[in-house]
Write an enzyme that holds these catalytic residues in place. Structure first.
Site, mmCIF file in Angstrom:
data_model
loop_
_atom_site.group_PDB
_atom_site.id
_atom_site.type_symbol
_atom_site.label_atom_id
_atom_site.label_comp_id
_atom_site.label_asym_id
_atom_site.label_seq_id
_atom_site.Cartn_x
_atom_site.Cartn_y
_atom_site.Cartn_z
ATOM 1 N N LYS A 90 0.861 -1.186 0.000
ATOM 2 C CA LYS A 90 0.000 0.000 0.000
ATOM 3 C C LYS A 90 0.887 1.221 0.000
ATOM 4 O O LYS A 90 1.822 1.332 0.805
ATOM 5 C CB LYS A 90 -0.883 -0.003 1.270
ATOM 6 C CG LYS A 90 -1.848 1.168 1.333
ATOM 7 C CD LYS A 90 -3.099 0.902 0.537
ATOM 8 C CE LYS A 90 -3.899 2.153 0.214
ATOM 9 N NZ LYS A 90 -3.446 2.845 -1.028
ATOM 10 N N GLN A 111 7.269 3.850 3.976
ATOM 11 C CA GLN A 111 5.859 3.430 3.997
ATOM 12 C C GLN A 111 5.653 2.158 4.819
ATOM 13 O O GLN A 111 4.616 1.983 5.445
ATOM 14 C CB GLN A 111 5.389 3.222 2.548
ATOM 15 C CG GLN A 111 3.884 3.275 2.348
ATOM 16 C CD GLN A 111 3.344 4.694 2.233
ATOM 17 O OE1 GLN A 111 3.936 5.532 1.589
ATOM 18 N NE2 GLN A 111 2.217 4.966 2.875
ATOM 19 N N LYS A 114 5.452 3.382 8.438
ATOM 20 C CA LYS A 114 4.272 4.250 8.576
ATOM 21 C C LYS A 114 2.999 3.399 8.607
ATOM 22 O O LYS A 114 2.135 3.567 9.470
ATOM 23 C CB LYS A 114 4.226 5.208 7.380
ATOM 24 C CG LYS A 114 3.062 6.170 7.392
ATOM 25 C CD LYS A 114 2.807 6.829 6.032
ATOM 26 C CE LYS A 114 4.051 7.498 5.466
ATOM 27 N NZ LYS A 114 3.720 8.430 4.342
ATOM 28 N N LYS A 126 5.425 1.784 -3.071
ATOM 29 C CA LYS A 126 5.362 3.138 -3.653
ATOM 30 C C LYS A 126 5.612 3.012 -5.148
ATOM 31 O O LYS A 126 6.260 2.061 -5.590
ATOM 32 C CB LYS A 126 6.456 4.032 -3.045
ATOM 33 C CG LYS A 126 6.187 5.516 -3.193
ATOM 34 C CD LYS A 126 5.272 6.008 -2.086
ATOM 35 C CE LYS A 126 4.793 7.408 -2.292
ATOM 36 N NZ LYS A 126 4.105 7.917 -1.082
ATOM 37 N N GLY A 165 -2.705 8.264 -4.331
ATOM 38 C CA GLY A 165 -2.052 9.478 -4.812
ATOM 39 C C GLY A 165 -0.808 9.842 -4.015
ATOM 40 O O GLY A 165 -0.530 9.283 -2.955
ATOM 41 N N ASP A 166 -0.055 10.766 -4.547
ATOM 42 C CA ASP A 166 1.092 11.400 -3.875
ATOM 43 C C ASP A 166 1.334 12.676 -4.688
ATOM 44 O O ASP A 166 0.409 13.171 -5.365
ATOM 45 C CB ASP A 166 2.314 10.459 -3.863
ATOM 46 C CG ASP A 166 3.404 10.931 -2.904
ATOM 47 O OD1 ASP A 166 3.283 10.717 -1.690
ATOM 48 O OD2 ASP A 166 4.396 11.564 -3.362
ATOM 49 N N THR A 209 -4.687 13.478 5.187
ATOM 50 C CA THR A 209 -3.278 13.639 5.567
ATOM 51 C C THR A 209 -3.100 14.947 6.340
ATOM 52 O O THR A 209 -2.472 14.969 7.409
ATOM 53 C CB THR A 209 -2.365 13.603 4.330
ATOM 54 O OG1 THR A 209 -2.716 12.468 3.537
ATOM 55 C CG2 THR A 209 -0.911 13.508 4.725
ATOM 56 N N ASN A 240 -2.274 19.004 -1.811
ATOM 57 C CA ASN A 240 -3.308 18.322 -1.034
ATOM 58 C C ASN A 240 -3.013 18.336 0.466
ATOM 59 O O ASN A 240 -3.875 18.698 1.274
ATOM 60 C CB ASN A 240 -3.440 16.871 -1.547
ATOM 61 C CG ASN A 240 -4.357 16.061 -0.663
ATOM 62 O OD1 ASN A 240 -3.911 15.340 0.218
ATOM 63 N ND2 ASN A 240 -5.653 16.208 -0.862
ATOM 64 N N SER A 376 -6.884 5.707 3.622
ATOM 65 C CA SER A 376 -6.917 4.817 2.459
ATOM 66 C C SER A 376 -7.301 3.399 2.884
ATOM 67 O O SER A 376 -8.076 2.718 2.203
ATOM 68 C CB SER A 376 -5.541 4.767 1.780
ATOM 69 O OG SER A 376 -5.340 5.878 0.939
HETATM 70 P P1 NDP Z 1 0.715 17.770 -4.266
HETATM 71 O O1 NDP Z 1 1.189 17.410 -5.606
HETATM 72 O O2 NDP Z 1 -0.743 17.948 -4.031
HETATM 73 O O3 NDP Z 1 1.446 19.071 -3.738
HETATM 74 C C1 NDP Z 1 2.824 19.143 -3.644
HETATM 75 C C2 NDP Z 1 3.207 20.534 -3.166
HETATM 76 O O4 NDP Z 1 4.578 20.529 -2.841
HETATM 77 C C3 NDP Z 1 3.001 21.584 -4.235
HETATM 78 O O5 NDP Z 1 2.704 22.810 -3.635
HETATM 79 C C4 NDP Z 1 4.366 21.602 -4.910
HETATM 80 O O6 NDP Z 1 4.671 22.823 -5.578
HETATM 81 C C5 NDP Z 1 5.273 21.416 -3.725
HETATM 82 N N1 NDP Z 1 6.513 20.817 -4.200
HETATM 83 C C6 NDP Z 1 6.668 19.624 -4.815
HETATM 84 N N2 NDP Z 1 7.934 19.398 -5.146
HETATM 85 C C7 NDP Z 1 8.602 20.500 -4.750
HETATM 86 C C8 NDP Z 1 9.942 20.879 -4.820
HETATM 87 N N3 NDP Z 1 10.875 20.087 -5.394
HETATM 88 N N4 NDP Z 1 10.285 22.077 -4.268
HETATM 89 C C9 NDP Z 1 9.348 22.863 -3.697
HETATM 90 N N5 NDP Z 1 8.042 22.551 -3.618
HETATM 91 C C10 NDP Z 1 7.682 21.384 -4.132
HETATM 92 O O7 NDP Z 1 1.287 16.619 -3.305
HETATM 93 P P2 NDP Z 1 0.817 16.211 -1.846
HETATM 94 O O8 NDP Z 1 0.309 17.386 -1.095
HETATM 95 O O9 NDP Z 1 -0.039 15.003 -1.973
HETATM 96 O O10 NDP Z 1 2.192 15.700 -1.204
HETATM 97 C C11 NDP Z 1 3.057 16.555 -0.471
HETATM 98 C C12 NDP Z 1 3.979 15.729 0.397
HETATM 99 O O11 NDP Z 1 3.197 14.947 1.314
HETATM 100 C C13 NDP Z 1 4.867 14.712 -0.331
HETATM 101 O O12 NDP Z 1 6.086 14.584 0.371
HETATM 102 C C14 NDP Z 1 4.071 13.416 -0.203
HETATM 103 O O13 NDP Z 1 4.918 12.280 -0.319
HETATM 104 C C15 NDP Z 1 3.526 13.578 1.204
HETATM 105 N N6 NDP Z 1 2.368 12.779 1.557
HETATM 106 C C16 NDP Z 1 1.223 12.839 0.819
HETATM 107 C C17 NDP Z 1 0.113 12.115 1.199
HETATM 108 C C18 NDP Z 1 -1.191 12.213 0.489
HETATM 109 O O14 NDP Z 1 -2.167 11.628 0.967
HETATM 110 N N7 NDP Z 1 -1.298 12.934 -0.610
HETATM 111 C C19 NDP Z 1 0.152 11.225 2.373
HETATM 112 C C20 NDP Z 1 1.377 11.301 3.122
HETATM 113 C C21 NDP Z 1 2.437 12.043 2.701
HETATM 114 P P3 NDP Z 1 4.667 22.873 -7.169
HETATM 115 O O15 NDP Z 1 3.215 22.863 -7.565
HETATM 116 O O16 NDP Z 1 5.358 24.142 -7.508
HETATM 117 O O17 NDP Z 1 5.409 21.660 -7.645
HETATM 118 O O1 2IT Z 2 2.981 8.893 1.474
HETATM 119 C C1 2IT Z 2 1.840 8.437 1.672
HETATM 120 O O2 2IT Z 2 1.546 7.868 2.731
HETATM 121 C C2 2IT Z 2 0.841 8.599 0.614
HETATM 122 N N1 2IT Z 2 1.140 9.216 -0.408
HETATM 123 C C3 2IT Z 2 -0.526 8.004 0.771
HETATM 124 C C4 2IT Z 2 -0.521 6.558 0.379
HETATM 125 C C5 2IT Z 2 -1.870 5.887 0.351
HETATM 126 O O3 2IT Z 2 -1.874 4.716 -0.029
HETATM 127 O O4 2IT Z 2 -2.899 6.498 0.692
#
Ligand code: NDP
Ligand code: 2IT
Length: 444
Positions: A90, A111, A114, A126, A165-166, A209, A240, A376
């Site tokens: 997952k 992961q 976590k 992943k 998603g991520d 998240t 997100n 999830s």
């Molecule tokens: P999104 O794609 O929705 O948003 C990512 C954000 O981070 C954007 O604002 C993006 O800016 C910025 N970003 C990405 N790469 C860079 C970079 N190299 N330098 C500066 N800013 C950056 O992703 P999420 O919100 O889903 O994910 C954000 C983080 O949270 C990641 O580390 C992900 O692994 C983690 N995560 C996500 C989960 C989820 O449920 N979605 C769960 C647990 C962890 P820009 O648009 O300019 O690229």
């Molecule tokens: O980093 C993370 O935990 C995620 N992007 C969410 C993974 C998931 O299966 O919901």
């Protein structure tokens, strides 16, 4: 040399050019030293650590697709199926030009622990691609997702591997991926999470998240007789995780004054207007610089440096290694009290150590952002039951899961004499369950 040091050296030697993977493994192994030393003979006998740091399988494939000009583009696609000791693989899919095997292995490794911390039956995985959804039309994104799934469908399934998603993968991408999976296999099953609410998705998954992050921050503050009320917060990113962290922090009485994207950051002394951010990011897919068109009194600064803004709480929610030692020094100098990672490994090792040494409460991502994958898993449960729970029901379960993660993390740290060290606590508590399952299942 101890067992953990030996394994770290082996990982570096056998996986050259994978610095992010080395970084994630080192942090976990350093935390586990006492636990491993106490059981060294038993673990060595079955090569537990050698097996834990090696993915069960890495699938990598070609993703050809046709762009709007009729040109054929080719991207790389991957799925890292890291560990299935406690449940089906997952973990999310990341679409970002920086994606490579090292980054996906670090994310898959994190992961495992976590997912263990959530208390739910999910293994670690992943995947993703170096495809960049930025600036692509909806049709191009669909063409890419359909091609990606045409290869990936062979390796996933509701009881086998369940992506989500991520970065760069949200509701739109999950929709295109799900449609193609269903078309190829003929199965209407919970093979992906983060689905839309009309086709098997769970309420609260979108928010989970960010909300979960703030729920655990609340637990950290409550443990020191404090609360979010009246706190000034900085949340990095504007995707997100960041958006729903801001929403919940604001609901619980904090004022969030800054957010960013990869181009620059905004400062709004009156507190972020989240409706404006949602419109810019969720509807228009625009840049955070546009915020000043909605709130002319706000200030946009191009480039990095969001950590220069004074705050009590700093919640990095963008990407790995975004906060380095220099940033951490500024946070400490400005009186920041708490850092909790919404992103995966957003704080470098040096920055993490500096924050902890200077009395900043620090919660690592594998505990702090586990609410997303936990919800999830709740989506998987609902899909299996063929039922949909209410928003209140899912939110209450998420809150309880985050409270439990805090308790487990704090308790494991204390048991091994590292009270208040949540990095050690999260790694130890996450490891214990996976290790027990692997020991029970023989050499596989
Ligand atoms: P999104 O794609 O929705 O948003 C990512 C954000 O981070 C954007 O604002 C993006 O800016 C910025 N970003 C990405 N790469 C860079 C970079 N190299 N330098 C500066 N800013 C950056 O992703 P999420 O919100 O889903 O994910 C954000 C983080 O949270 C990641 O580390 C992900 O692994 C983690 N995560 C996500 C989960 C989820 O449920 N979605 C769960 C647990 C962890 P820009 O648009 O300019 O690229
Ligand atoms: O980093 C993370 O935990 C995620 N992007 C969410 C993974 C998931 O299966 O919901």
């Amino acid at each position: 040399m101890g067992y953990t040091e030996e394994i770290y050296e082996r990982v570096v030697a056998k996986n050259p050019n994978e610095p992010e993977f080395h970084q994630a493994v080192k942090e976990v192994l350093d935390s586990l030293k006492d636990v491993i030393d106490a059981n060294e003979a038993a673990y060595r006998k079955v090569s537990l650590l050698e097996r834990m740091v090696e993915p069960e399988r890495i699938i990598s494939f070609k993703v050809p697709w046709v762009d709007d000009n009729g040109n054929v583009q080719v991207n790389k696609g991957y799925r890292v199926q890291f560990n299935s000791a406690i449940g089906p693989y997952k973990g999310g899919l990341r679409f970002h030009p920086s994606v490579n095997q090292s980054i996906l292995k670090f994310l898959g490794f994190e992961q495992i622990f976590k997912n263990s911390l959530t208390g739910l039956p999910i293994g670690g995985g992943k995947g993703g691609s170096d495809f960049d959804p930025k600036g692509k039309s909806d049709r191009e994104v669909m063409a890419f997702c359909q091609s990606f799934m045409t290869e990936l469908f062979k390796y996933i399934g509701a009881d086998e591997d369940v992506p989500a998603g991520d970065i760069g993968v949200g509701g739109r991408e999950i929709g295109f991926l799900y449609g193609q999976y269903k078309r190829i296999t003929g199965l209407y099953e919970g093979v992906l999470t983060g689905k839309g609410l009309t086709w098997g998705g769970s309420l609260v998954r979108t928010q989970a998240t960010g909300y979960g992050l703030v729920y655990i921050v609340n637990e950290m503050l409550a443990a020191v007789n404090d609360s979010l009320e009246g706190k000034t917060a900085v949340v990095t990113g504007s995707g997100n995780v960041a958006i729903y962290a801001v929403e919940k922090a604001t609901q619980l009485g904090a004022k969030v004054v800054a957010m960013c994207d990869s181009n620059g950051y905004i400062y709004d002394e009156n507190g972020i207007n989240l409706d404006a951010v949602k419109e810019i990011k969720e509807v228009k897919r625009g840049r955070i610089s546009e915020y000043v068109d909605y709130v002319p009194t706000a200030v946009y600064t191009a480039g990095k440096g969001i950590w220069n803004i004074n705050c009590d709480l700093f919640l990095p929610c963008a990407t790995q290694n975004e906060l380095d030692l220099d940033g951490a020094k500024v946070l400490v100098a400005n009186g920041c009290k708490l850092v909790a990672e919404g992103a995966n490994m957003p704080t470098t090792r040096e920055a993490t150590e500096y924050l902890k040494e200077n009395g900043v409460l620090f919660m690592p991502g594998k505990a702090a952002n586990a609410g997303g994958v936990a919800t999830s898993a709740l989506e998987m449960s609902q899909n299996s039951q063929r039922l949909s729970w209410t928003f209140e029901e899912v939110d209450a379960k998420l809150l309880q899961i985050m409270k439990d993660i805090y308790a487990k993390t704090a308790d494991a740290a204390k048991r091994y004499g590292h009270e208040g060290d949540f990095v050690a606590g999260a790694n130890i508590a996450g490891f214990e369950k996976v290790a027990e399952a692997m020991m029970a299942q023989g050499i596989v």
